[in-house]
Design a protein around this motif. Structure first.
Motif, PDB file in Angstrom:
ATOM      1  N   ASP A  87       0.840  -1.229   0.039  1.00 35.03           N
ATOM      2  CA  ASP A  87      -0.109   0.145   0.112  1.00 35.03           C
ATOM      3  C   ASP A  87       0.677   1.222  -0.085  1.00 35.03           C
ATOM      4  OD1 ASP A  87      -1.804   2.072   0.292  1.00 35.03           O
ATOM      5  OD2 ASP A  87      -2.747   1.224   2.197  1.00 35.03           O
ATOM      6  N   ASN A  89       0.079   4.250   0.312  1.00 34.18           N
ATOM      7  CA  ASN A  89      -0.552   5.310   1.316  1.00 34.18           C
ATOM      8  C   ASN A  89       0.497   4.989   2.749  1.00 34.18           C
ATOM      9  OD1 ASN A  89      -2.084   6.447  -0.407  1.00 34.18           O
ATOM     10  ND2 ASN A  89      -3.758   4.764  -0.230  1.00 34.18           N
ATOM     11  N   TYR A 112       8.205   6.775  -0.087  1.00 31.31           N
ATOM     12  CA  TYR A 112       7.471   5.981   1.185  1.00 31.31           C
ATOM     13  C   TYR A 112       8.190   5.136   1.829  1.00 31.31           C
ATOM     14  CZ  TYR A 112       6.528   2.105  -2.465  1.00 31.31           C
ATOM     15  OH  TYR A 112       6.866   1.384  -3.206  1.00 31.31           O
TER      16      TYR A 112
END
Length: 147
Positions: A87, A89, A112
């Protein structure tokens, strides 16, 4: 003249080994916060490991290869294919256990990705690499998964 140079060499050798022992003692102090039974043999082995990295770092500098250490952080993460399936996010946290004084994983794949380089000899590696001016190093955190 020969005797004077030899005497100087012995003094330098003693200072070199004493520095390795001091760096190893830092590692023992850190480890003893979590494990009280740290042997002198372990400290001596750590001092030899420090000695090896010291010599290796100097060899890389002599060969003109040391500057490449500074590039590892800007290289793509070696497991990017796997990390990209997660993911996006949420940050991907990677724990590089036993990283040594610098990692070759690459950390620049994406915003990320968060890589933590961990080694039980972190305090020695960070100090030694700073002393030697090795690029791309100095961010190793202490951790001993053996405990």
């Amino acid at each position: 003249m020969y005797a004077k140079r030899l005497n100087t060499l012995f003094k330098m050798s003693s200072i070199y080994w004493d520095t390795c022992i001091l760096l190893a003692d830092d590692c023992v102090t850190e480890l003893r916060k979590y494990e009280s039974n740290v042997s002198n043999r372990w400290r001596d082995d750590v001092a030899e490991e420090i000695q090896w990295w010291w010599a290796w770092t100097l060899k890389l500098r002599e060969d003109g290869e040391l500057e490449k250490w500074g590039q590892f952080k800007s290289e793509p993460f070696v497991f990017e294919d796997y990390a990209s399936q997660l993911d996006a996010n949420e940050p991907v946290h990677v724990l590089n256990i036993g990283s040594g004084p610098r990692s070759t994983f690459g950390e620049a794949s994406s915003a990320y990705l968060k890589v933590t380089n961990m080694d039980p000899l972190a305090s020695a590696y960070n100090k030694l690499m700073a002393l030697l001016g090795a690029p791309g190093t100095g961010d190793i955190v202490f951790g001993a998964v053996e405990i």
